[in-house]
Enzyme design. Sequence first.
Site: not given
Length: 481
Positions: A37-38, A76, A130, A314-315
């Site tokens: 995540d992130d 997300c 999410h 995810d990003h």
Amino acid sequence: MKIIRKKTFIGYLLFVWFGLNNLMGQEKQNVVVFLVDDLRTELGCYGNEMVKSPNIDKLASEGTLFNGAYSQQGICAPSRISILTGLRPETVGIYDLFTPLRSVQKDMLTLPQYFKENGYKTVSVGKVYHHGRDDMESWTNFFQKEPNSWAAQKNLDLIEQFKKEGRKNTRGPAFEKAEVMDEGYKDGRATQHALETLKELKNDNFVMFIGLTKPHLPFNAPKKYWDLYDKEMFKVPSRKKPKNMYANALTNWNELRAYYGIPKEGLLDDELTRDLIHGYYASISYMDAQVGKIMSMLDSLDLRKNTLVVFMSDHGYKIGEYGAWCKHTNFELDVRVPLIISNNFSGSPEYGQISEALVENVDLFPTLIEACGLKMPKLDGKSLLPLLNNPKMEWKHAAYSLYPRGRKTMGCTVTDGEWRYTEWRDSDTQETKAVELYWNKEANRVATENFAGQDKYIQIEERMKQLLEIRFPRNRNSFYN
């Protein structure tokens, strides 16, 4: 990253032979996906000499690292739905953080559903969707416990005080470094469950997703990972916004504002900025250690030989660039992601490859289907398996993402690897409201000027516009139909 090239005709034949074995069912391929995540590309294997990420770097040395991988949306929920359906957000029709997949797409095929139907055990550990319980019937094994993110008692007491006072927001500090074991925080607990599950499934065929939340806020990690870094080594990034930027290209970073100790308005000072960057890096190293534990377990159980391992995010995220602390944009920092695929089983033709091909998170589902020898359904993504054999082969000419600004405006963006072109359109009529053109090769990929409309770049702008039209044609319906 050290690159080892050993490609031989014999190696290629072995690769094909093992692929045929999979297709014939003699030794099915297992899959482990680390979905983080992130995380932007702040890893040693991506050239960051400051971060401590030895386990992920080792994984990259055993597989293929994709230097031009992109998320389909910098947030997300839609990003993860896109990954798990093999469909782009504009196909699924979900662009916000609050809408679970099954609340609007009850019959849409998903990755765990498809593998479950084909005889695999499907395992979800930690944060995968999410909305944790979304698509629950598609998993044969599910673990998602979300106890408090803070370990230090003083911060737990602070949160309890907030609750007693009736505050709507009960978040604690934005970072913490408690002297606890890895299991003191939730990624450590999720990892322990993943290790136990691997032991249980060692004789089964499985697809396991391990959702590691760090380095997502709050930047909490055991103190030993903070101690890997000296806070003073971190430079405060420029807070300047790109020249001629579309007014709504950036967004507010209210998520960080909601944490205790963060000012409610204005830019952060240098001291707090360094604290947060320190926490982001410590969180990466903590997450990296969890990856190492799981990889060691695969080796000890003799599962590595027939397990495809994927590491992805995810990003991306902004850690102070443009004075911002969030994702939620179409900028390179928010949509470019790390992606590593390691097929470290006997006969794989090369290890430690780097591919400059433009690839997308939506490509994961078809890649796993082809790797496991299953029939390919209709998906938006494209299998990356050929790139594992030939990382320099001709591939896509563009990668696409989008991000809405409210219900009426959609930001559609494309990169060719060197330039990023974005049109902000009316969501219903497709009329263009604003245009942006940025050069990806600026220092740390931080855009400084929008070159759209400048005579010097008119040919580049026109070429990028045509690339965008391929994915987002003018005659398309509303993004919300």
